[in-house]
Scaffold this motif. Structure first.
Motif, PDB file in Angstrom:
ATOM      1  N   GLY A  42     -30.266  80.289 -13.533  1.00  0.00           N
ATOM      2  CA  GLY A  42     -31.072  81.473 -13.252  1.00  0.00           C
ATOM      3  C   GLY A  42     -31.132  82.408 -14.445  1.00  0.00           C
ATOM      4  N   LEU A  43     -29.986  82.608 -15.100  1.00  0.00           N
ATOM      5  CA  LEU A  43     -29.962  83.440 -16.311  1.00  0.00           C
ATOM      6  C   LEU A  43     -30.828  82.824 -17.403  1.00  0.00           C
ATOM      7  CD1 LEU A  43     -26.182  84.424 -16.566  1.00  0.00           C
ATOM      8  CD2 LEU A  43     -28.091  85.923 -15.951  1.00  0.00           C
ATOM      9  N   PHE A  44     -30.704  81.517 -17.580  1.00  0.00           N
ATOM     10  CA  PHE A  44     -31.482  80.834 -18.615  1.00  0.00           C
ATOM     11  C   PHE A  44     -32.980  80.925 -18.318  1.00  0.00           C
ATOM     12  CE2 PHE A  44     -33.473  77.017 -20.434  1.00  0.00           C
ATOM     13  CZ  PHE A  44     -33.207  77.249 -21.781  1.00  0.00           C
ATOM     14  N   LEU A  45     -33.355  80.661 -17.079  1.00  0.00           N
ATOM     15  CA  LEU A  45     -34.767  80.750 -16.698  1.00  0.00           C
ATOM     16  C   LEU A  45     -35.283  82.182 -16.858  1.00  0.00           C
ATOM     17  CD1 LEU A  45     -34.610  78.392 -13.611  1.00  0.00           C
ATOM     18  CD2 LEU A  45     -35.924  77.971 -15.710  1.00  0.00           C
ATOM     19  N   GLY A  46     -34.443  83.153 -16.542  1.00  0.00           N
ATOM     20  CA  GLY A  46     -34.818  84.545 -16.741  1.00  0.00           C
ATOM     21  C   GLY A  46     -35.025  84.872 -18.210  1.00  0.00           C
ATOM     22  N   TYR A  47     -34.177  84.320 -19.065  1.00  0.00           N
ATOM     23  CA  TYR A  47     -34.337  84.516 -20.509  1.00  0.00           C
ATOM     24  C   TYR A  47     -35.640  83.865 -20.989  1.00  0.00           C
ATOM     25  CZ  TYR A  47     -33.761  83.843 -25.495  1.00  0.00           C
ATOM     26  OH  TYR A  47     -33.980  83.810 -26.838  1.00  0.00           O
ATOM     27  N   VAL A  48     -35.909  82.648 -20.519  1.00  0.00           N
ATOM     28  CA  VAL A  48     -37.154  81.962 -20.889  1.00  0.00           C
ATOM     29  C   VAL A  48     -38.351  82.814 -20.464  1.00  0.00           C
ATOM     30  CG1 VAL A  48     -38.608  79.936 -20.424  1.00  0.00           C
ATOM     31  CG2 VAL A  48     -36.164  79.644 -20.895  1.00  0.00           C
ATOM     32  N   PHE A  49     -38.297  83.363 -19.254  1.00  0.00           N
ATOM     33  CA  PHE A  49     -39.366  84.246 -18.768  1.00  0.00           C
ATOM     34  C   PHE A  49     -39.549  85.452 -19.689  1.00  0.00           C
ATOM     35  CE2 PHE A  49     -40.003  88.098 -15.990  1.00  0.00           C
ATOM     36  CZ  PHE A  49     -41.379  88.011 -15.936  1.00  0.00           C
ATOM     37  N   LEU A  50     -38.451  86.096 -20.054  1.00  0.00           N
ATOM     38  CA  LEU A  50     -38.530  87.293 -20.898  1.00  0.00           C
ATOM     39  C   LEU A  50     -39.064  86.996 -22.295  1.00  0.00           C
ATOM     40  CD1 LEU A  50     -35.178  89.086 -19.998  1.00  0.00           C
ATOM     41  CD2 LEU A  50     -37.489  89.808 -19.380  1.00  0.00           C
ATOM     42  N   GLU A  51     -38.618  85.906 -22.869  1.00  0.00           N
ATOM     43  CA  GLU A  51     -38.950  85.611 -24.265  1.00  0.00           C
ATOM     44  C   GLU A  51     -40.249  84.827 -24.447  1.00  0.00           C
ATOM     45  OE1 GLU A  51     -37.396  86.829 -26.952  1.00  0.00           O
ATOM     46  OE2 GLU A  51     -36.178  87.974 -25.537  1.00  0.00           O
ATOM     47  N   PHE A  52     -40.617  84.022 -23.438  1.00  0.00           N
ATOM     48  CA  PHE A  52     -41.770  83.139 -23.601  1.00  0.00           C
ATOM     49  C   PHE A  52     -42.856  83.378 -22.562  1.00  0.00           C
ATOM     50  CE2 PHE A  52     -38.197  81.161 -25.630  1.00  0.00           C
ATOM     51  CZ  PHE A  52     -38.717  80.804 -26.852  1.00  0.00           C
ATOM     52  N   GLY A  53     -42.456  83.630 -21.318  1.00  0.00           N
ATOM     53  CA  GLY A  53     -43.430  83.863 -20.264  1.00  0.00           C
ATOM     54  C   GLY A  53     -43.092  83.113 -18.991  1.00  0.00           C
ATOM     55  N   LEU A  54     -43.779  83.492 -17.929  1.00  0.00           N
ATOM     56  CA  LEU A  54     -43.517  82.917 -16.608  1.00  0.00           C
ATOM     57  C   LEU A  54     -43.906  81.445 -16.537  1.00  0.00           C
ATOM     58  CD1 LEU A  54     -42.517  83.333 -13.747  1.00  0.00           C
ATOM     59  CD2 LEU A  54     -44.751  84.315 -13.171  1.00  0.00           C
ATOM     60  N   ILE A  55     -44.985  81.061 -17.184  1.00  0.00           N
ATOM     61  CA  ILE A  55     -45.388  79.651 -17.171  1.00  0.00           C
ATOM     62  C   ILE A  55     -44.299  78.795 -17.813  1.00  0.00           C
ATOM     63  CG2 ILE A  55     -47.071  77.983 -18.084  1.00  0.00           C
ATOM     64  CD1 ILE A  55     -49.205  80.221 -17.686  1.00  0.00           C
ATOM     65  N   ALA A  56     -43.693  79.280 -18.891  1.00  0.00           N
ATOM     66  CA  ALA A  56     -42.603  78.545 -19.545  1.00  0.00           C
ATOM     67  C   ALA A  56     -41.422  78.370 -18.595  1.00  0.00           C
ATOM     68  CB  ALA A  56     -42.168  79.255 -20.824  1.00  0.00           C
ATOM     69  N   ALA A  57     -41.092  79.417 -17.824  1.00  0.00           N
ATOM     70  CA  ALA A  57     -39.990  79.320 -16.863  1.00  0.00           C
ATOM     71  C   ALA A  57     -40.321  78.320 -15.750  1.00  0.00           C
ATOM     72  CB  ALA A  57     -39.678  80.694 -16.272  1.00  0.00           C
ATOM     73  N   ILE A  58     -41.567  78.339 -15.279  1.00  0.00           N
ATOM     74  CA  ILE A  58     -41.995  77.391 -14.239  1.00  0.00           C
ATOM     75  C   ILE A  58     -41.874  75.954 -14.739  1.00  0.00           C
ATOM     76  CG2 ILE A  58     -44.037  76.544 -12.983  1.00  0.00           C
ATOM     77  CD1 ILE A  58     -44.924  79.523 -12.756  1.00  0.00           C
ATOM     78  N   VAL A  59     -42.384  75.693 -15.937  1.00  0.00           N
ATOM     79  CA  VAL A  59     -42.353  74.341 -16.493  1.00  0.00           C
ATOM     80  C   VAL A  59     -40.909  73.913 -16.766  1.00  0.00           C
ATOM     81  CG1 VAL A  59     -43.076  72.886 -18.436  1.00  0.00           C
ATOM     82  CG2 VAL A  59     -44.695  74.508 -17.417  1.00  0.00           C
ATOM     83  N   THR A  60     -40.085  74.817 -17.309  1.00  0.00           N
ATOM     84  CA  THR A  60     -38.675  74.499 -17.563  1.00  0.00           C
ATOM     85  C   THR A  60     -37.987  74.077 -16.270  1.00  0.00           C
ATOM     86  OG1 THR A  60     -38.561  76.076 -19.403  1.00  0.00           O
ATOM     87  CG2 THR A  60     -36.468  75.426 -18.397  1.00  0.00           C
ATOM     88  N   HIS A  61     -38.165  74.859 -15.220  1.00  0.00           N
ATOM     89  CA  HIS A  61     -37.552  74.581 -13.922  1.00  0.00           C
ATOM     90  C   HIS A  61     -38.033  73.238 -13.369  1.00  0.00           C
ATOM     91  CE1 HIS A  61     -36.248  76.476  -9.830  1.00  0.00           C
ATOM     92  NE2 HIS A  61     -36.104  75.164  -9.792  1.00  0.00           N
ATOM     93  N   ALA A  62     -39.337  73.029 -13.399  1.00  0.00           N
ATOM     94  CA  ALA A  62     -39.896  71.787 -12.854  1.00  0.00           C
ATOM     95  C   ALA A  62     -39.404  70.565 -13.629  1.00  0.00           C
ATOM     96  CB  ALA A  62     -41.423  71.853 -12.860  1.00  0.00           C
ATOM     97  N   ILE A  63     -39.386  70.636 -14.951  1.00  0.00           N
ATOM     98  CA  ILE A  63     -38.933  69.497 -15.769  1.00  0.00           C
ATOM     99  C   ILE A  63     -37.459  69.207 -15.506  1.00  0.00           C
ATOM    100  CG2 ILE A  63     -38.458  68.732 -18.148  1.00  0.00           C
ATOM    101  CD1 ILE A  63     -41.402  68.472 -17.396  1.00  0.00           C
ATOM    102  N   ALA A  64     -36.633  70.252 -15.450  1.00  0.00           N
ATOM    103  CA  ALA A  64     -35.204  70.043 -15.174  1.00  0.00           C
ATOM    104  C   ALA A  64     -35.006  69.363 -13.824  1.00  0.00           C
ATOM    105  CB  ALA A  64     -34.465  71.380 -15.227  1.00  0.00           C
TER     106      ALA A  64
END
Length: 193
Positions: A157-179
């Motif tokens: 959750g922390l990592f996905l939150g960091y991805v959201f902050l630094e890159f954007g929500l789409i990046a967090a969605i794709v990161t979560h789905a790929i994992a």
């Protein structure tokens, strides 16, 4: 594993319904408390192509080493058995891991990162994300394996939150789905063995 002695399998439609509920809840929370519309939050950040590419990279970077350690290092055999027992309740036939992963990635990230994190912050959103996995992780009776799982969900959750902050929500969605795709297809293969 004898599935006849277990509860009925959790089907993909249940994950799709959970995704729809999470999206609806994200829109309600965002409308009531957010300072920007959820579609605006979704489109903010790096260019979409960069978010997708980054999400794939981040998803593989966290899931492949995790899968190797959890599923193939003998030291983690009891944790592996517990995690396989958890996912054995899920219908992982055919392409179901893909649909489940997309549902979780889209629904959970819109809710926890897109709607909640801008309101409550990274740490609280990650804690709520962990608590939302209470039933999935069967945290009612904690042992060291479940504690590791809960800590892993919080760190994710922390990592996905960091991805959201630094890159954007789409990046967090794709990161979560790929994992999730990597983890669930690996589990599918191991459960069939």
């Amino acid at each position: 594993m004898d599935r006849t002695a277990q509860k009925p399998l959790i089907r993909v439609r249940r994950f799709l319904a959970a995704c729809a509920i999470a999206i609806a809840l994200a829109f309600v929370i965002n409308a009531a408390f957010g300072d920007r519309a959820l579609p605006t939050v979704l489109l903010e950040g790096q260019p979409i192509a960069a978010q997708i590419g980054g999400g794939i990279t981040f998803g593989l970077a966290i899931s492949v080493p995790s899968v190797v350690v959890l599923f193939f290092v003998p030291l983690f055999s009891s944790l592996r058995r517990q995690l396989l027992d958890l996912v054995s309740r899920v219908d992982l036939d055919a392409l179901n891991p893909l649909w489940i992963s997309l549902s979780a990635g889209i629904g959970e990230e819109l809710l926890f990162r897109g709607a909640l994190q801008p309101i409550v912050g990274l740490w609280w959103a990650s804690l709520i994300f962990t608590l939302a996995h209470f039933r999935t992780g069967q945290f009612r009776s904690l042992n060291w394996q479940k504690l590791i799982y809960a800590a892993s969900v919080f760190i994710a959750g922390l990592f996905l939150g960091y991805v959201f902050l630094e890159f954007g929500l789409i990046a967090a969605i794709v990161t979560h789905a790929i994992a999730d795709v990597v983890s669930l297809f690996t589990a599918q293969r191991l459960l069939r063995a």
